[in-house]
Design an enzyme around this catalytic site. Sequence first.
Site, PDB file in Angstrom:
ATOM      1  N   HIS A  94       3.774  -7.152   2.075  1.00 27.93           N
ATOM      2  CA  HIS A  94       3.390  -5.944   1.362  1.00 27.93           C
ATOM      3  C   HIS A  94       2.144  -6.161   0.506  1.00 27.93           C
ATOM      4  CE1 HIS A  94       4.345  -1.861   0.278  1.00 27.93           C
ATOM      5  NE2 HIS A  94       4.322  -2.135  -1.022  1.00 27.93           N
ATOM      6  N   ASP A 154       5.935  -7.214   6.368  1.00 28.32           N
ATOM      7  CA  ASP A 154       6.192  -6.345   5.222  1.00 28.32           C
ATOM      8  C   ASP A 154       7.656  -5.918   5.250  1.00 28.32           C
ATOM      9  OD1 ASP A 154       6.271  -4.543   3.172  1.00 28.32           O
ATOM     10  OD2 ASP A 154       4.482  -3.439   3.771  1.00 28.32           O
ATOM     11  N   SER A 207       1.046   1.539  -0.331  1.00 23.39           N
ATOM     12  CA  SER A 207       2.473   1.697  -0.587  1.00 23.39           C
ATOM     13  C   SER A 207       2.778   3.168  -0.871  1.00 23.39           C
ATOM     14  CB  SER A 207       2.890   0.775  -1.739  1.00 23.39           C
ATOM     15  OG  SER A 207       4.277   0.639  -1.795  1.00 23.39           O
ATOM     16  N   TYR A 210      -2.412   6.355  -6.809  1.00 27.71           N
ATOM     17  CA  TYR A 210      -1.052   5.875  -6.558  1.00 27.71           C
ATOM     18  C   TYR A 210      -0.044   6.983  -6.859  1.00 27.71           C
ATOM     19  CZ  TYR A 210       3.000   2.808  -6.376  1.00 27.71           C
ATOM     20  OH  TYR A 210       4.209   2.238  -6.041  1.00 27.71           O
TER      21      TYR A 210
END
Length: 719
Positions: A690, A655, A572, A492
């Site tokens: 999302h 999203d 993301s 991430y």
Amino acid sequence: MSRNSFGAPLALALLLMSPATAFAAEDSAASASAPALAYPATERGDTIDPQFGVDVADPYRWLEDDVRVNPKVAAWVAEQNKVTDAYLDTLPGRDAFKARMTELYNYERFGLPKKAGSRYFYARNDGLQPQSVLYVRDGLHGEGRVLIDPNQWAKDGATALAEWTPSEDGKYLLYSVQDGGTDWRIVRVMDVATGKDLADEVRWVKFSALDWAKDGSGFFYSRFPEPAEGAAFQSLNENHSVYFHKLGTPQSADLLTHATPDKPKLNNAAIVTDDGKYLLVIGSEGTDERYGLTLHTIGKAKAKPVVLVDDFANNWEYVTNEGTRFTFVTNKGAPRQRLVSMDIRKPRDLTELVGEREATLVGASRVGNRIILSYLGDAKSQAEMIALDGKKVAEINLADIGSASGFGGKSADPETFYAFSSYARPTTIYRLDTATGKTEIFAEPKLTFKPDDFAVEQRFFKSKDGTEVPMFLVMKKGVDRSKGSPTILYGYGGFNVSMTPAFSPTRLAWVDKGGVLAIANLRGGGEYGKAWHDAGRLANKQNVFDDFIAAGEFLIAEGITGKGQLAIEGGSNGGLLVGAVTNQRPDLIAAALPAVGVMDMLRFDRFTAGRYWVDDYGYPSKEADFRNLLRYSPYHNIKSGVGYPAVLVTTADTDDRVVPGHSFKYTAALQHAETGDKPHLIRIETRAGHGSGKPTDKIIAEAADKYAFAAKWTGLAVE
């Protein structure tokens, strides 16, 4: 705003492999001679934006339009899904993954209980229900009864129960409805005794705390102005304001409590203090934990608000208060955070209760006459109890390497609950009495697998600049490690988010089939406090990509995986990571799985919540930031003439956090470029957003597609 927990807020990824090196080689050779997929024709426009002397081409600008509004975009989505579905239908491991994931998901799951009056509220899923059901018990050992079953709300299971909180006495339940994965919420109130909704309903709520007045007369919430027709899923979110809703009145009568029209970019979330006397409004402009604090006296409309903090320079998480003496977690003067108290009559004078430590303080909460401190030490959870004056009372012994969350409570009640999980251990709910220190199990799942069949290791590797970075490895015990295993590397690396151990049935299925899962704790996260976050954002964003690349190189050098056996995954901000690393090192990886990614770094701030992300990414309108963003933007840096790995992009039509136009444009550009014959596909879910609120069957279906795709291109033989 105290997290009252420690643990990663976002989902992780998992993997492992079987000894199928020969199969991988055959697969690679076959793909080299196979004809390229016939992708749908995508119209290329001639849009060019001159920025700081650079002509930036954006041929797929039209794909930014909302699929609900532009029929041409809707047609493109349908054609892309048609090609992707046809390809996924050919994958031999798809059904096997789906079957195993379904088995692993089929266990009873409980959420953290909340106590109000004599009632206990908690979520429960019997295993394969699309959405968890909310139950209530009268007394700790009472029989649970269904209070809200969101599975009755929509035939496709895509309407979810989102945030909920009972009134202080447990008489009413305040809850929000999330439809199709959107960030927008509809807020309602239920009479707990009858299970019937009141007439009260509040709309256009987003990014809001929901908190009751202590007397139960109403609640505080935050909302945006109603967007223009057709713009709800794309327009910028500005002018976030706090309102009070009195029960039995229409939303039009709600009292505007706090607004910042002179600063329309501020988000304003409000919480009621422990004693019920004050409303604390936490203001923030971006994603950084840099807050302003404004205190309102409840019940005194004419009383002037007191500004406690207005420099928006540090994190401030409310823990508790005794009269005018407030306790906060802050990183002011402590990058890894400390616990301080403040007299609101002299807010600049801080008294340190617990100083900064080597482990990162990630949350604190008051329960009875104790404060529970939550720490991260090398991305693993630790916890302890202290007295209100900061003196240590006891350690809280956690079960293993893993993540603990919860520890919420009230000053008048010593009872709290917390959840603990790890990569191979689903969540167990514990009840803790802070007065006696006694811990007992509240809910423990019955499993269809043996956690002891899996091994979890933590390793450290050096990044390009010599920085040591931790990484977790998950694999099945007894797997043949002599030849390397097909591996999924997850990352991430942003927004101060820590990747801590968490259980995922879908990713455990990959491990169960013989793959390896690797989770890298990249810079940009919060594992080691503010300095670790700062080292992976703005001008330092390349460090995140370098860390991820170094993680992949380490896995190969150590023989954990082999060349041609590595897949990378992220969602993301992690989707951005996967897109950037695929461009920078396509030779390193066999398959890439970017999910709901931020792919156009020059226009991210123009849609919905994108404007908040400038804290991590910078401003595309500022030259220095623009040039840095242009260097790594996935959409703008696809290398034509270079062989790329297999890529499966995933996104969803609803999203409204990272609008799907990011993934649409990136995929179109990837399919247009000359990047070899491996598939470059996009999977677009309908009635999903999302990630939050997605029904169980859609989670399993998407994960089975992704991991069957990864297995195909890393050589994992799935039976």
